[in-house]
Every structure is written in structure tokens, then in C-alpha cells.
Motif scaffolding. Structure first.
Motif, PDB file in Angstrom:
ATOM      1  N   PRO A 207       0.898  -1.258   0.117  1.00 26.09           N
ATOM      2  CA  PRO A 207      -0.089  -0.012  -0.002  1.00 26.09           C
ATOM      3  C   PRO A 207       0.923   1.165  -0.351  1.00 26.09           C
ATOM      4  O   PRO A 207       2.034   1.346   0.539  1.00 26.09           O
ATOM      5  CB  PRO A 207      -0.878  -0.262   1.273  1.00 26.09           C
ATOM      6  N   MET A 208       0.353   2.264  -0.507  1.00 24.14           N
ATOM      7  CA  MET A 208       1.126   3.547  -0.688  1.00 24.14           C
ATOM      8  C   MET A 208       0.833   4.147   0.614  1.00 24.14           C
ATOM      9  O   MET A 208      -0.245   3.912   1.376  1.00 24.14           O
ATOM     10  CB  MET A 208       0.328   4.387  -1.769  1.00 24.14           C
ATOM     11  N   PRO A 209       2.061   5.011   1.070  1.00 26.05           N
ATOM     12  CA  PRO A 209       2.138   5.514   2.364  1.00 26.05           C
ATOM     13  C   PRO A 209       1.281   6.847   2.191  1.00 26.05           C
ATOM     14  O   PRO A 209       1.193   7.525   1.166  1.00 26.05           O
ATOM     15  CB  PRO A 209       3.785   5.724   2.898  1.00 26.05           C
ATOM     16  N   GLY A 210       0.851   7.306   3.567  1.00 27.64           N
ATOM     17  CA  GLY A 210       0.568   8.762   3.602  1.00 27.64           C
ATOM     18  C   GLY A 210       1.649   9.646   3.739  1.00 27.64           C
ATOM     19  O   GLY A 210       2.785   9.033   4.146  1.00 27.64           O
ATOM     20  N   GLU A 211       1.756  10.877   3.620  1.00 32.35           N
ATOM     21  CA  GLU A 211       2.795  11.790   3.884  1.00 32.35           C
ATOM     22  C   GLU A 211       2.389  12.786   4.839  1.00 32.35           C
ATOM     23  O   GLU A 211       1.345  13.421   4.923  1.00 32.35           O
ATOM     24  CB  GLU A 211       3.331  12.449   2.667  1.00 32.35           C
ATOM     25  N   GLU A 212       3.272  12.999   6.012  1.00 31.24           N
ATOM     26  CA  GLU A 212       2.976  14.162   7.343  1.00 31.24           C
ATOM     27  C   GLU A 212       4.532  14.541   7.440  1.00 31.24           C
ATOM     28  O   GLU A 212       5.561  14.322   6.920  1.00 31.24           O
ATOM     29  CB  GLU A 212       2.599  13.024   8.484  1.00 31.24           C
ATOM     30  N   TRP A 213       4.361  15.795   8.190  1.00 32.27           N
ATOM     31  CA  TRP A 213       5.472  16.548   8.547  1.00 32.27           C
ATOM     32  C   TRP A 213       5.654  16.719  10.004  1.00 32.27           C
ATOM     33  O   TRP A 213       4.584  16.656  10.753  1.00 32.27           O
ATOM     34  CB  TRP A 213       5.374  17.794   7.904  1.00 32.27           C
ATOM     35  N   LEU A 214       6.835  16.890  10.615  1.00 29.12           N
ATOM     36  CA  LEU A 214       6.819  17.211  11.947  1.00 29.12           C
ATOM     37  C   LEU A 214       7.943  18.256  12.008  1.00 29.12           C
ATOM     38  O   LEU A 214       9.005  18.101  11.513  1.00 29.12           O
ATOM     39  CB  LEU A 214       7.902  16.041  12.773  1.00 29.12           C
ATOM     40  N   ASP A 215       7.167  19.197  12.758  1.00 27.94           N
ATOM     41  CA  ASP A 215       8.283  20.556  12.802  1.00 27.94           C
ATOM     42  C   ASP A 215       9.101  20.223  13.882  1.00 27.94           C
ATOM     43  O   ASP A 215       8.404  20.094  15.423  1.00 27.94           O
ATOM     44  CB  ASP A 215       7.188  21.829  13.051  1.00 27.94           C
ATOM     45  N   MET A 216      10.333  20.549  13.691  1.00 32.43           N
ATOM     46  CA  MET A 216      11.539  20.402  14.891  1.00 32.43           C
ATOM     47  C   MET A 216      12.768  21.240  14.840  1.00 32.43           C
ATOM     48  O   MET A 216      13.557  21.217  14.063  1.00 32.43           O
ATOM     49  CB  MET A 216      12.040  18.726  14.928  1.00 32.43           C
ATOM     50  N   GLY A 217      12.292  22.382  15.524  1.00 32.49           N
ATOM     51  CA  GLY A 217      13.146  23.350  15.447  1.00 32.49           C
ATOM     52  C   GLY A 217      13.489  23.879  13.961  1.00 32.49           C
ATOM     53  O   GLY A 217      12.330  24.633  13.403  1.00 32.49           O
ATOM     54  N   THR A 218      14.696  24.008  13.546  1.00 32.70           N
ATOM     55  CA  THR A 218      14.748  24.621  12.150  1.00 32.70           C
ATOM     56  C   THR A 218      14.504  23.454  11.311  1.00 32.70           C
ATOM     57  O   THR A 218      14.740  24.014   9.976  1.00 32.70           O
ATOM     58  CB  THR A 218      16.181  25.055  12.077  1.00 32.70           C
ATOM     59  N   PHE A 219      14.135  22.346  11.357  1.00 33.78           N
ATOM     60  CA  PHE A 219      13.905  21.244  10.432  1.00 33.78           C
ATOM     61  C   PHE A 219      12.398  20.928  10.384  1.00 33.78           C
ATOM     62  O   PHE A 219      11.555  21.091  11.501  1.00 33.78           O
ATOM     63  CB  PHE A 219      14.448  19.849  10.911  1.00 33.78           C
ATOM     64  N   ARG A 220      11.787  20.647   9.173  1.00 32.08           N
ATOM     65  CA  ARG A 220      10.662  20.273   8.998  1.00 32.08           C
ATOM     66  C   ARG A 220      10.798  18.806   8.426  1.00 32.08           C
ATOM     67  O   ARG A 220      11.232  18.701   7.171  1.00 32.08           O
ATOM     68  CB  ARG A 220       9.994  21.147   8.082  1.00 32.08           C
ATOM     69  N   VAL A 221      10.384  17.941   9.279  1.00 35.13           N
ATOM     70  CA  VAL A 221      10.670  16.512   8.914  1.00 35.13           C
ATOM     71  C   VAL A 221       9.754  15.875   8.236  1.00 35.13           C
ATOM     72  O   VAL A 221       8.441  15.761   8.620  1.00 35.13           O
ATOM     73  CB  VAL A 221      11.154  15.735  10.170  1.00 35.13           C
ATOM     74  N   HIS A 222       9.945  15.411   6.934  1.00 34.75           N
ATOM     75  CA  HIS A 222       8.956  14.656   6.301  1.00 34.75           C
ATOM     76  C   HIS A 222       8.745  13.215   6.570  1.00 34.75           C
ATOM     77  O   HIS A 222      10.050  12.525   6.902  1.00 34.75           O
ATOM     78  CB  HIS A 222       9.489  14.653   4.597  1.00 34.75           C
ATOM     79  N   LEU A 223       7.964  12.574   6.856  1.00 35.93           N
ATOM     80  CA  LEU A 223       7.552  11.334   6.753  1.00 35.93           C
ATOM     81  C   LEU A 223       6.638  10.675   6.253  1.00 35.93           C
ATOM     82  O   LEU A 223       5.497  11.087   5.839  1.00 35.93           O
ATOM     83  CB  LEU A 223       6.971  11.229   8.363  1.00 35.93           C
ATOM     84  N   ASP A 224       7.016   9.387   5.789  1.00 33.03           N
ATOM     85  CA  ASP A 224       6.164   8.345   4.940  1.00 33.03           C
ATOM     86  C   ASP A 224       5.529   7.605   6.209  1.00 33.03           C
ATOM     87  O   ASP A 224       6.007   7.157   6.987  1.00 33.03           O
ATOM     88  CB  ASP A 224       6.863   7.375   4.028  1.00 33.03           C
TER      89      ASP A 224
END
Length: 329
Positions: A37-54
Motif C-alpha cells: 500500500p502507498m503511504p500517507g505523507e506527514e510533517w513534523l516541525d522540529m526546530g529549524t527542521f521540517r521533517v518529512h515522514l512516510d
């Protein structure tokens, strides 16, 4: 975690090498296949990083598996493993570590190895806060030692899985990791002795590491090595220096957080199992080594991929995370 209002790029819309890599995988491992199955895509804001997650979210899942890529990949490269486990009823999260994939950083040249440790710790802590279900972390390549360190630091996972354990200060590990063996005696001392010159230099990862050994199929290896969001990216000399200078946060003899499963590819032409054994053998927790037959550093070959699937299922079951059981509330 939430979608950002700026609508940052996603793998669904981003024209990068991941589709080419997908097309070269065995059919049953390609996203969109019956059991992938295809993943969804989310973001985690962490200080100066915007972390992408599958993410493969499963509200009733008995456990969450966090996938950790290494220096030649990103979260999307690990999608075959994420989709495989998600199709069996587990929740899976695969972050892009800073400098790779679609994770956004304000100043890439300032990255250090501890940024990876901090990012993975934030992902684990966020996932632990979402529910009380067990967390298992799975590190691939240099992500294996990263997963070990962050497991020791956070003490959150109930299980640690890795494809290898690479101690960067070990001379033989350094010799095998670099693209050309003669580089191993020069790269570390140069980065350490001249940080004021080398720290901000962009170093192409396909030149720093033996990226063409990441997969045993040459065309697949070239596709990963040329993907600008994976093996074709660059990292600053500062990151490489701090990685080469890093040591495990806890000696293996003192690690007491959880059981360990080492699923090492048996036909790994980049980092032979002999490089992982010394660290693995020093661990004093319950542990198991599974050699994935006929599988390369990026283990997608049979029967190795089926052996990995079964080993993961067994390991999750041993952690009390059985599909069909009622998850902790």
C-alpha cells in the motif's frame, strides 16, 4: 504532526528518482502492488527542521515500526519494507533524516551527525505520545547504529532491528564504507585536521561512499546513487567529520533497553557481516542473527526478503505485538 499550510513538496507530486527506483524493484515490492500500500505523507516541525515522514497509519495496530534509512537512502527508499509490514496490520513511520529526502533544513552546510540523533529521538517521542502501543525501531545500513543510539537514549523501543552495525571509528569499517579503499586513511584525518576548510564543503555522497554497492543489481544501484534525494545528494564535511568521530552512546555490553534482531544481508557487497559481528556479539541482551540469503545491502532479493518478512513478524510477536490482539489503551 500535521500537514503544513505552505503545502510543501511531497513524493506524490515531486519529480525525483524514487519512481525510477520503484520501477526496478520486484513487482510485489513496488508501491501500489496488492500487498504494498502507498503511504500517507506527514510533517513534523522540529526546530529549524521540517521533517518529512512516510506513514502507514493503522489506528488498531498492535505496534508501530519506525524505519531509519542510512547514508544512501531516504524514507521512501525503505517503502518496500514499510508497505510489507503495514499490509500485515502494523503501523509504520519512515522519516527523511536532515539532508535527505524532502525534509527541509534552513542551513544544510551546518548539519552535524547529532542532528540525526535528535531527529530520530523526536520522531520516537512523538510516536510514543500518539498512543501507548509498543514501538519497534528498524535501522538500515548506517541507520542501524543510529537506531541503536537513539534506543539507548530514549529507552522507548521494545525492540531494535538492524541490517548492520557499523562502528565508524573501526579502520576496517571505514575502509569498506568509502568508495575507494585508499580514501579511508585520508578522509578522516583530513576532515579532523582541517575543519575550518572542510566543514562547510559539500561532499557528494556517491563519491564519499561506495554507493554502487548499495544494491547487487547494477541498474538499481545506479538509480539510487543518482537520486538527488537519496544516494545522489551531498552532505557537508562537518556532518561526515562528526559521524566519523562518533562512538556508540552506550557500550554494547551496557545496553539493556530491549532485545535486538540483526537481519544482515548474506550477499552484502558493501558491508560484509564480518563488520557487524564484533559489535553484535558484545551485546548482552536477548539477540538473534538472521542472514538474508542472496540479499544485497539493500535487501530486495528472494529468498532474503521473505526471510526478512518472517523475522520481523516473529520479532514483533515476541514483543507481544500480535495482529488481532487488542492494543494498549
Amino acid at each position: 504532526m500535521s500537514q503544513t499550510p505552505e503545502s510543501p513538496p511531497t513524493y506524490a507530486t515531486h519529480d525525483s528518482g524514487w519512481r525510477r527506483v520503484q520501477s526496478l524493484l520486484p513487482g510485489h515490492l513496488q508501491l501500489g502492488a496488492a500487498n504494498a500500500p502507498m503511504p500517507g505523507e506527514e510533517w513534523l516541525d522540529m526546530g529549524t527542521f521540517r521533517v518529512h515522514l512516510d506513514c502507514w497509519r493503522r489506528p488498531e495496530a498492535p505496534a508501530t515500526l519506525v524505519l531509519v534509512h542510512g547514508g544512501g537512502g531516504n524514507g521512501r527508499l525503505l517503502a518496500p519494507f514499510g508497505a510489507m509490514v503495514a499490509s500485515l496490520g502494523y503501523e509504520v513511520v519512515a522519516p527523511d533524516l536532515p539532508g535527505y529526502g524532502l525534509t527541509q533544513v534552513s542551513d544544510k552546510r551546518s548539519l552535524v551527525y547529532d542532528d540525526w540523533r535528535d531527529t530520530l529521538a523526536a520522531v520516537l517521542e512523538t510516536e510514543a505520545g500518539r498512543s501507548r502501543r509498543p514501538l519497534v525501531v528498524f535501522g538500515a545500513s548506517m541507520g542501524g547504529m543510529l537506531a541503536y543510539d537513539v534506543t539507548a537514549r530514549t529507552r522507548l523501543p521494545v525492540g531494535l532491528v538492524s541490517t548492520c552495525f557499523l562502528a565508524p571509528k573501526d579502520p576496517e569499517v571505514r575502509r569498506r564504507m568509502v568508495r575507494w579503499p585508499w580514501m579511508s586513511g585520508l578522509a578522516g584525518p583530513m576532515l579532523t585536521a582541517l575543519p575550518f576548510l572542510t566543514d562547510s564543503l559539500p561532499v557528494p555522497m556517491r563519491l564519499a561512499g561506495n554507493m554502487l554497492a548499495i544494491a547487487n543489481t547494477p541498474e538499481l544501484a545506479r538509480a539510487i546513487a543518482s537520486d538527488p534525494l537519496a544516494g545522489g545528494t551531498w552532505m557537508p564535511g562537518r556532518f561526515l567529520r562528526t559521524f566519523l568521530e562518533s562512538e556508540p552512546l552506550v557500550p554494547p555490553e551496557s545496553f539493556d533497553v530491549c532485545p535486538v534482531l540483526l537481519t544482515h544481508p548474506a550477499d552484502d557487497r558493501w558491508t560484509n557481516v564480518s563488520l557487524s559481528r564484533p559489535f553484535f556479539e558484545r551485546l548482552r541482551v536477548p539477540k538473534r542473527l538472521v542472514l538474508l540469503e542472496n540479499a544485497g545491502h539493500f535487501p530486495v532479493e528472494e529468498p532474503g526478503i521473505s526471510q526478512l518478512r518472517q523475522a520481523l513478524l516473529d520479532f514483533l510477536a515476541e514483543r507481544g505485538a500480535v495482529v488481532g490482539a487488542t492494543p494498549a489503551s
